[in-house]
Design a protein around this motif. Structure first.
Motif, mmCIF file in Angstrom:
data_model
loop_
_atom_site.group_PDB
_atom_site.id
_atom_site.type_symbol
_atom_site.label_atom_id
_atom_site.label_comp_id
_atom_site.label_asym_id
_atom_site.label_seq_id
_atom_site.Cartn_x
_atom_site.Cartn_y
_atom_site.Cartn_z
ATOM 1 N N TYR A 885 -12.263 44.786 -6.587
ATOM 2 C CA TYR A 885 -12.533 44.440 -7.983
ATOM 3 C C TYR A 885 -12.046 43.050 -8.359
ATOM 4 C CZ TYR A 885 -13.355 49.423 -7.934
ATOM 5 O OH TYR A 885 -13.811 50.659 -7.621
ATOM 6 N N PHE A 886 -11.002 42.687 -7.739
ATOM 7 C CA PHE A 886 -10.495 41.349 -8.054
ATOM 8 C C PHE A 886 -10.981 40.368 -7.002
ATOM 9 C CE2 PHE A 886 -7.682 44.064 -10.409
ATOM 10 C CZ PHE A 886 -7.498 43.379 -11.590
ATOM 11 N N THR A 887 -12.221 40.213 -7.005
ATOM 12 C CA THR A 887 -12.790 39.263 -6.062
ATOM 13 C C THR A 887 -12.551 37.844 -6.565
ATOM 14 O OG1 THR A 887 -14.907 39.289 -7.182
ATOM 15 C CG2 THR A 887 -14.572 40.922 -5.450
ATOM 16 N N ASP A 888 -12.821 36.966 -5.672
ATOM 17 C CA ASP A 888 -12.642 35.567 -6.049
ATOM 18 C C ASP A 888 -13.549 35.194 -7.216
ATOM 19 O OD1 ASP A 888 -10.808 35.359 -4.070
ATOM 20 O OD2 ASP A 888 -12.193 34.495 -2.602
ATOM 21 N N ILE A 891 -12.071 36.577 -10.372
ATOM 22 C CA ILE A 891 -10.900 35.803 -10.796
ATOM 23 C C ILE A 891 -11.338 34.452 -11.336
ATOM 24 C CG2 ILE A 891 -8.819 34.658 -9.970
ATOM 25 C CD1 ILE A 891 -8.561 36.964 -7.922
ATOM 26 N N GLU A 892 -12.238 33.840 -10.619
ATOM 27 C CA GLU A 892 -12.700 32.538 -11.068
ATOM 28 C C GLU A 892 -13.360 32.628 -12.429
ATOM 29 O OE1 GLU A 892 -15.260 30.658 -8.293
ATOM 30 O OE2 GLU A 892 -15.526 28.858 -9.493
ATOM 31 N N ALA A 893 -14.146 33.639 -12.564
ATOM 32 C CA ALA A 893 -14.811 33.810 -13.851
ATOM 33 C C ALA A 893 -13.810 33.997 -14.971
ATOM 34 C CB ALA A 893 -15.758 35.012 -13.780
ATOM 35 N N THR A 894 -12.799 34.771 -14.671
ATOM 36 C CA THR A 894 -11.768 34.991 -15.679
ATOM 37 C C THR A 894 -11.088 33.688 -16.052
ATOM 38 O OG1 THR A 894 -11.408 37.205 -14.799
ATOM 39 C CG2 THR A 894 -9.660 36.251 -16.182
ATOM 40 N N ILE A 895 -10.798 32.966 -15.051
ATOM 41 C CA ILE A 895 -10.120 31.695 -15.315
ATOM 42 C C ILE A 895 -11.025 30.765 -16.112
ATOM 43 C CG2 ILE A 895 -9.209 29.626 -14.216
ATOM 44 C CD1 ILE A 895 -8.271 31.436 -11.922
ATOM 45 N N GLY A 924 -6.728 39.143 -21.278
ATOM 46 C CA GLY A 924 -6.672 40.575 -21.487
ATOM 47 C C GLY A 924 -8.060 41.200 -21.565
ATOM 48 N N GLU A 925 -8.913 40.513 -22.242
ATOM 49 C CA GLU A 925 -10.278 41.034 -22.344
ATOM 50 C C GLU A 925 -10.930 41.105 -20.975
ATOM 51 O OE1 GLU A 925 -12.306 38.584 -25.093
ATOM 52 O OE2 GLU A 925 -11.112 39.229 -26.826
ATOM 53 N N SER A 926 -10.694 40.067 -20.229
ATOM 54 C CA SER A 926 -11.286 40.047 -18.891
ATOM 55 C C SER A 926 -10.753 41.198 -18.050
ATOM 56 C CB SER A 926 -10.968 38.710 -18.208
ATOM 57 O OG SER A 926 -11.534 37.641 -18.953
ATOM 58 N N LEU A 927 -9.471 41.393 -18.129
ATOM 59 C CA LEU A 927 -8.899 42.483 -17.350
ATOM 60 C C LEU A 927 -9.448 43.830 -17.795
ATOM 61 C CD1 LEU A 927 -5.165 41.326 -17.139
ATOM 62 C CD2 LEU A 927 -6.843 41.395 -15.288
ATOM 63 N N THR A 928 -9.580 43.949 -19.070
ATOM 64 C CA THR A 928 -10.128 45.205 -19.578
ATOM 65 C C THR A 928 -11.526 45.450 -19.013
ATOM 66 O OG1 THR A 928 -8.866 44.932 -21.607
ATOM 67 C CG2 THR A 928 -10.733 46.451 -21.671
ATOM 68 N N ILE A 930 -12.720 44.257 -16.320
ATOM 69 C CA ILE A 930 -12.632 44.534 -14.887
ATOM 70 C C ILE A 930 -12.233 45.974 -14.639
ATOM 71 C CG2 ILE A 930 -11.336 43.994 -12.790
ATOM 72 C CD1 ILE A 930 -11.103 41.102 -13.892
ATOM 73 N N ILE A 931 -11.271 46.426 -15.391
ATOM 74 C CA ILE A 931 -10.825 47.801 -15.208
ATOM 75 C C ILE A 931 -11.939 48.774 -15.554
ATOM 76 C CG2 ILE A 931 -9.232 49.528 -16.105
ATOM 77 C CD1 ILE A 931 -7.213 47.214 -16.475
ATOM 78 N N ALA A 932 -12.595 48.475 -16.615
ATOM 79 C CA ALA A 932 -13.694 49.350 -17.007
ATOM 80 C C ALA A 932 -14.766 49.384 -15.937
ATOM 81 C CB ALA A 932 -14.279 48.869 -18.340
ATOM 82 N N PHE A 933 -14.997 48.230 -15.407
ATOM 83 C CA PHE A 933 -15.989 48.163 -14.346
ATOM 84 C C PHE A 933 -15.537 48.963 -13.132
ATOM 85 C CE2 PHE A 933 -17.526 46.106 -10.479
ATOM 86 C CZ PHE A 933 -18.901 46.223 -10.663
ATOM 87 N N ALA A 934 -14.291 48.825 -12.837
ATOM 88 C CA ALA A 934 -13.773 49.550 -11.685
ATOM 89 C C ALA A 934 -13.884 51.049 -11.895
ATOM 90 C CB ALA A 934 -12.319 49.156 -11.460
ATOM 91 N N LYS A 935 -13.559 51.492 -13.072
ATOM 92 C CA LYS A 935 -13.664 52.916 -13.340
ATOM 93 C C LYS A 935 -15.099 53.393 -13.199
ATOM 94 C CE LYS A 935 -9.695 53.548 -16.391
ATOM 95 N NZ LYS A 935 -9.240 53.899 -17.764
#
Length: 950
Positions: A885-888, A891-895, A924-928, A930-935
């Motif tokens: 889930y935490f692909t490059d 991560i890049e997109a988040t950044i 935080g939004e990005s992480l959310t 990502i987590i949602a996507f992972a779920k």
DNA sequence: GAGTTTGAAACT
DNA sequence: CAGTTTCAAACTC
């Protein structure tokens, strides 16, 4: 050690000094190379001494208390090595005297000169390179009586030389030298002593045998054995208390004008006769703990356990060493301590004298020393005048060493190499004792300074003039590493040690204390470290110094301010430690007068805020805390036993635990640290009072070092004030020793001891028979080496973070069987880190995510292997999931999203605070997401998996 | 504080 | 390298 000293005093002090007589010369059996480095040689010697008796069978008997004779072996071209006393076999001179006999009794001295000695022409009486008398000298040989030739020496002494046939002599003497002839020197009854050479007085009277091997091939002018420098005391007339008087006033002594008597805490007495180059070895028990001046001109020297280095700034010609039979063994565990004789090693002019018990003396020539130093002065007693004189004295609990170093242009102590000074003409005698809180700071400082800095050394030498340098170490009271040992031992540490470019002045005292202070390893310190290379050269040096591995390359340094020496000294460095935000590793080089440019690696912390710089000493190479956890690699400080505290940083935790007073103090220290950092950051370092030095036990631990700029013992000195400083430190004790060891059987020289394992000296510990202090530096060094031999990483932190950002892990893993890794028995648990796949624990419950899970129930369900595999599998699975889930791209997109927010707000001139908040919200939004996507993904995959089965 | 337990270190 | 012993800390009573 104190206890034994008292016993010895009472027992031995009254005993008359045994007279030494030269009995026989041993035939050299083999030529051993003297290629050993000094340290190695010393090691071996130490080993021999500490362990088995000398190879010579006579020693065994001699070691027994009942044995009255003194045996002296003079070895040539040999230094005691690992092989032990076997070295002594060659070119050995054994002197046997009636040890306990009253001096009044006529003494017979038999001297055997082994091969390698130049055959003495019938017309010449020569011992070693010293010609006692020659026919050419008018009137030197007066007459011949039977097989005895009467010779009148230059000093007007009359001695008789007897040619004898091998085999007629004592078996010991003749054995091994069938070809050698024996010359018997018989002193007339009227002569109380025989003068064998200029400056050498044989106090003993009577028969002198000189067996001269016929081996002409081995007879090198320089190889000849010179007895000069060894003088058996005439008697036991003088007691320890009056020994000095005896030495100075004894008419029987030809040379002694000024004799200094140094008595160690163990009751050992060292007499230093400044009048002559000779070395007096007297195996008599001493009682006092103080050193009394031998003469009016002599300087009083006190060698108490706490005494530091003592430098005798006067020409020393004669050294008298009195040894006493140790009543107590080093370990103290041996009941029959009295039966265990001590040994004394005297190293003189390439020769070593090993005295076993009070009556046994062995002289073993140092090959290297002999070769390098012999004949430098036109055959004038080269052997004695050159080389090192090491005297190992039996102590109640240990051994003492005395080394007489030639006065070299450069301080002997500074010499990293094993090379022996070739300059023989001038000798410097320095009695070095470990500095103690109550020692003789002045003297110790002088010595250290000389050793540390060439300039100082040269200066000292000038002051000393013609002197020998004696470095004395004792197990009973204090131990000072012999230079050779230092070079040997500290090679690894030297890099770090050499870096200690402390000023020879009071700074040393201040620095040393600080060095010993604990610097608690910070959690994940490496994560924060940013390596800065201030100079390319520096970095290269740093790399060079680290032969022992990456971690070894990271010496610990203590940064102290030079503010009032005393103040700085008493001020624990830890106080300044601050672990926070940005920790930068600074590699800096500095040059000290005494050493090469030193490289210093330390971390300093610079908070992101504008509070200014904070700094901390760095060093990941050596365990820095004294707790068992730390010893085991835990870099954090465990102040209390509460486990699983809130995930606050150790620092926070500790600070939290501080009282108000402590906190204020802490803040104060932080301010000081900041100031120091600022100063250090100044371009002009020379003006900065900041002093950077290696954290104390740099040495130990496997740290390979360059040539020590200063004697190892100097570097290893525990801070004098450290003990006094006590446990409280400004940071609320976070840097203070959490606990003191309580070792009882390991002498604190094994890794069982937390102090030792941390590379620290025991301080305020309750340990018994502790050798982990400067007084036993030799043993300590040996122990360190031993540990390193077994495990080169023995002193490296056991818990490290493989990569920056990684969780700290136990490098070796625990091996718990019954504690479930939920007790402090477990190193992982103690370090507050979860067990990993590396661990071999059984029934581990020290899991990262679920420490509370009762794994006992699982024990029966899966074997140990199964658990391990499961653990490893889970770990890998988690990592894989994270990678999924935490692909490059993610991560890049988040950044990019975060950056875009920044750009946007910058254009809008939004306040920085708001901008930061926005950015964090974006993350935080990005992480959310990502987590949602992972779920969602996970649910989808589960559905997919279930479909086929159904 | 004494005795036991524990696991690393040391030893064989 | 594995098994055993030693050791000192952790722990229990």
């Amino acid at each position: 050690m104190d206890t034994s000293g008292g016993n010895l005093d009472s027992l031995d002090d009254t005993e008359p000094l045994p007279e030494l007589s030269f009995e026989d010369f041993l035939e050299p059996t083999s030529e051993k190379s003297s290629q050993h480095m000094e340290i190695e040689a010393l090691d071996s010697e130490e080993d021999n001494i500490g362990g088995e008796d000398l190879a010579d069978p006579a020693n065994d008997s001699l070691n027994t208390p009942q044995f009255k004779k003194n045996v002296v072996h003079i070895l040539e071209d040999k230094r005691l090595n690992s092989s032990g006393l076997t070295v002594l076999k060659s070119h050995a001179i054994k002197m046997v005297t009636a040890g306990g006999t009253p001096p009044a009794k006529a003494q017979v001295t038999d001297v055997k000169i082994l091969n390698k000695l130049k055959p003495i022409p019938s017309s010449t009486l020569k011992i070693g390179s010293t010609t006692i008398a020659t026919k050419s000298t008018p009137g030197s040989i007066t007459k011949t009586l039977g097989n005895l030739t009467q010779i009148r020496t230059k000093d007007g002494q009359v001695i008789f030389v007897q040619k004898s046939v091998p085999g007629t002599q004592s078996s010991t003497a003749v054995t091994g030298s069938p070809s050698g002839g024996i010359r018997r020197l018989v002193a007339p009854s009227g002569i109380q002593k025989a003068v064998l050479s200029k400056g050498v007085t044989m106090a003993s009277t009577g028969l002198v045998k000189a067996a001269v091997p016929a081996k002409a091939s081995t007879s090198v002018p320089g190889s000849a054995i010179t007895l000069k420098g060894i003088q058996p005391l005439a008697g036991g007339t003088a007691k320890a208390s009056t020994s000095s008087t005896t030495a100075t006033t004894s008419p029987s002594l030809a040379q002694p004008n000024k004799i200094q008597v140094v008595r160690t805490a163990d009751g050992k007495i060292i007499k230093i006769n400044q009048a002559g180059p000779s070395l007096l070895v007297n195996a008599k028990q001493g009682t006092g703990t103080t050193v009394t001046p031998g003469g009016s001109a002599a300087t009083s020297v006190k060698l108490s356990p706490s005494t530091g280095n003592v430098v005798l700034n006067k020409p020393v010609g004669q050294v008298v060493v009195r040894t006493e039979t140790p009543v107590k063994t080093a370990t103290g565990s041996v009941a029959s301590a009295s039966a265990t004789p001590g040994k004394m090693l005297v190293q003189s002019g390439g020769k070593q004298i090993l005295v076993s018990n009070k009556n046994i003396i062995k002289l073993s020539p140092n090959a290297s020393a002999t070769s390098s130093t012999t004949h430098t002065t036109g055959g004038q007693t080269p052997s004695t005048s050159s080389g090192l004189h090491a005297i190992q004295l039996p102590g109640k609990g240990g051994i003492q060493y005395v080394r007489v170093l030639n006065n070299n242009k450069s301080a002997a102590g500074t010499s990293a190499t094993a090379s022996i000074p070739k300059t023989v003409q001038t000798q410097k005698i320095t009695v070095v004792r470990p500095p103690a809180a109550t020692g003789v700071p002045a003297t110790s400082t002088t010595t250290s300074a000389a050793a540390a800095s060439p300039a100082a050394a040269s200066k000292a030498n000038l002051a000393m003039g013609n002197t020998n340098k004696i470095v004395m170490r004792s197990m009973g009271g204090s131990i000072v590493p012999l230079p050779s040992v230092q070079t040997l031992v500290s090679k690894r540490a030297l890099g770090a040690i050499s870096n200690a470019s402390k000023p020879a002045s009071a700074a040393s005292s201040s620095a040393t204390p600080s060095a010993s202070q604990e610097l608690p390893r910070k959690h994940r310190l490496t994560d924060l470290n940013v390596q800065l290379k201030q100079s390319a050269s520096v970095s290269s040096e740093a790399s060079d110094s680290s032969d022992a591995g990456p971690e070894a390359k990271k010496p610990r340094y203590v940064i102290t301010m030079q503010q009032g020496s005393q103040k700085a000294a008493s001020q624990p460095v830890q106080k300044l430690i601050n672990r926070t935000a940005n920790v930068q590793r600074v590699v800096s080089s500095s040059t000290s007068p005494s050493s090469n440019s030193t490289k210093k690696i330390y971390n300093y912390v610079q908070p992101t805020g504008s509070n200014g710089a904070k700094y901390m000493i760095c060093n990941s190479g050596v365990p820095q805390s004294s707790t068992s956890a730390m010893r085991r690699g835990y870099t954090g400080y465990v102040e209390n036993k509460t486990r699983r505290p809130p995930p606050i940083s150790p620092q926070q935790h500790r600070f939290k635990q501080m009282g108000p007073q402590q906190q204020s103090k802490h803040q104060q220290l932080q301010a000081q640290a900041k100031q120091r950092i600022r100063q250090q950051q100044l371009p002009t370092e020379q003006s900065t009072p900041i002093k950077v030095e290696p954290k104390l036990p740099t040495l130990p631990p496997g740290v390979k070092a360059n040539v020590p700029a200063k004697p190892l013992f100097e570097v290893l000195k525990p801070p004098a004030t450290a003990a006094a400083a006590g446990a409280v430190d400004p940071l609320g004790g976070m840097t203070s020793r959490r606990k003191h060891c309580n070792c009882s059987r390991s002498q604190c020289l094994k890794l069982y001891c937390d102090c030792f394992a941390n590379g620290e000296f025991c301080q305020d510990c309750t340990c018994k028979d502790c050798f982990n202090n400067l007084d036993y530096e030799v043993e300590r060094e040996r122990a360190i080496r031993s540990c390193l031999d077994r495990n080169p990483s023995a002193f490296k932190p056991k818990i490290t973070a493989p990569n920056s950002g990684d969780m700290r892990l136990h490098n070796k893993g625990c091996n718990c069987k019954r504690s479930g890794c939920l007790k402090n028995y477990c190193e992982c648990y103690e370090a507050k880190i979860p067990c990993s796949s590396i661990c071999k624990c059984v029934g581990c419950r020290n899991m990262e995510d679920r420490p509370d899970v009762d794994m006992d129930s699982l024990d029966g369900l899966m074997g140990v292997e199964g658990q391990k595999k499961d653990k490893a599998k889970n770990k890998q699975l988690n990592e894989n999931r994270a990678n999924i889930y935490f692909t490059d791209d993610v991560i890049e997109a988040t950044i990019m999203c975060m950056i875009s927010r920044i750009v946007m707000h910058e254009k809008q001139n939004v306040a920085v605070e708001d901008m930061e908040r926005e950015v964090m919200e974006e993350m935080g939004e990005s992480l959310t997401q990502i987590i949602a996507f992972a779920k969602e993904k996970q649910e989808t995959s589960q559905i997919d998996e279930s479909k086929p089965s159904s």
